[in-house]
Design a protein around this motif. Structure first.
Motif, PDB file in Angstrom:
ATOM      1  N   THR A  47       0.833  -1.203   0.000  1.00  0.00           N
ATOM      2  CA  THR A  47       0.000   0.000   0.000  1.00  0.00           C
ATOM      3  C   THR A  47       0.868   1.253   0.000  1.00  0.00           C
ATOM      4  N   SER A  49      -1.691  11.872   0.441  1.00  0.00           N
ATOM      5  CA  SER A  49      -2.669  10.810   0.701  1.00  0.00           C
ATOM      6  C   SER A  49      -3.321  10.916   2.076  1.00  0.00           C
ATOM      7  N   ASP A 109       2.184   1.765  -3.399  1.00  0.00           N
ATOM      8  CA  ASP A 109       1.086   2.237  -4.253  1.00  0.00           C
ATOM      9  C   ASP A 109       0.881   3.741  -4.080  1.00  0.00           C
ATOM     10  N   GLN A 125       4.494  13.123  -2.036  1.00  0.00           N
ATOM     11  CA  GLN A 125       3.476  12.223  -2.590  1.00  0.00           C
ATOM     12  C   GLN A 125       2.704  11.560  -1.452  1.00  0.00           C
ATOM     13  N   TYR A 143      -6.904  -0.497   0.230  1.00  0.00           N
ATOM     14  CA  TYR A 143      -6.805   0.446   1.334  1.00  0.00           C
ATOM     15  C   TYR A 143      -6.108  -0.214   2.518  1.00  0.00           C
ATOM     16  N   GLY A 175       1.247   6.815  -6.762  1.00  0.00           N
ATOM     17  CA  GLY A 175       0.125   7.680  -7.104  1.00  0.00           C
ATOM     18  C   GLY A 175      -1.224   7.011  -7.240  1.00  0.00           C
ATOM     19  N   TYR A 176      -1.364   5.774  -6.790  1.00  0.00           N
ATOM     20  CA  TYR A 176      -2.667   5.113  -6.835  1.00  0.00           C
ATOM     21  C   TYR A 176      -2.724   4.031  -5.763  1.00  0.00           C
ATOM     22  N   LEU A 177      -3.955   3.682  -5.425  1.00  0.00           N
ATOM     23  CA  LEU A 177      -4.156   2.628  -4.419  1.00  0.00           C
ATOM     24  C   LEU A 177      -4.982   1.496  -5.009  1.00  0.00           C
ATOM     25  N   GLU A 178      -4.494   0.299  -4.888  1.00  0.00           N
ATOM     26  CA  GLU A 178      -5.289  -0.873  -5.261  1.00  0.00           C
ATOM     27  C   GLU A 178      -6.045  -1.414  -4.057  1.00  0.00           C
TER      28      GLU A 178
END
Length: 184
Positions: free
Chosen positions: A50, A94, A53, A90, A62, A57-60
């Protein structure tokens, strides 16, 4: 480099280990770090996936409340100490999302900033934390520590009183309050 022991500069890491993944982060090889974390079955590796990720720049998936609580500060400190400023920025982007999972996120960030002598940032994150969870005694103690450190003892005393309002037997706050009162 903070991640490694200065005395042990010939460290050897096993392939597909947690250490291998963090070394890949230091070498700006996030895809390798991600692959390594994915190959390990542990709570630390789940968080690591996580974490990478977020850096990408993205989350698969949580993170859980406990993953954030147990690992986030360590990893942010790792980035700050290794001067990975782009990754720090970055990651900080989040926080709003992460605060929906664990509302202590801003306090954790404030603590990392404080320990790394980034005091302005620390206070900024303490203020954000205060808006989410005012009754957090540890947060008030952090404010008190900050204000005592800059010689603003009246503000420090206020935050110690707030801390003790919520947890009357919080020993570090009691001790600091006594120390401040002895300055008079």
């Amino acid at each position: 480099m903070f991640f490694f022991d200065i005395e042990e500069n010939d460290s050897i890491f096993k392939p597909r280990s947690i250490e291998h993944a963090y070394l890949a982060i230091l070498n700006d090889d996030l895809k390798t770090a991600q692959a390594v974390f994915e190959s390990i079955d542990s709570p630390r590796a789940m968080w690591g996936k996580t974490f990478v990720d977020i850096l990408m720049g993205y989350l698969e998936r949580y993170p859980t409340y406990f993953e954030i609580r147990n690992f986030m500060e360590i990893d942010l400190d790792f980035l700050v100490k290794n001067e990975k400023i782009n990754y720090v920025e970055q990651f900080l982007g989040s926080l709003e999302l992460l605060s929906e999972i664990n509302r202590e996120v801003y306090k954790y960030i404030a603590r990392v900033m404080y320990e790394n002598k980034l005091y302005n940032a620390s206070v900024e994150y303490m203020e954000k934390s205060k808006k989410l969870f005012y009754k957090d005694p540890e947060l008030h103690f952090m404010f008190a520590k900050y204000y005592a450190g800059i010689g603003e003892y009246k503000a420090a005393d206020f935050y110690l009183s707030e801390c003790l309002k919520f947890v009357p037997d919080y020993f570090p706050a009691i001790k600091m309050k006594q120390d401040i009162n002895n300055l008079d």
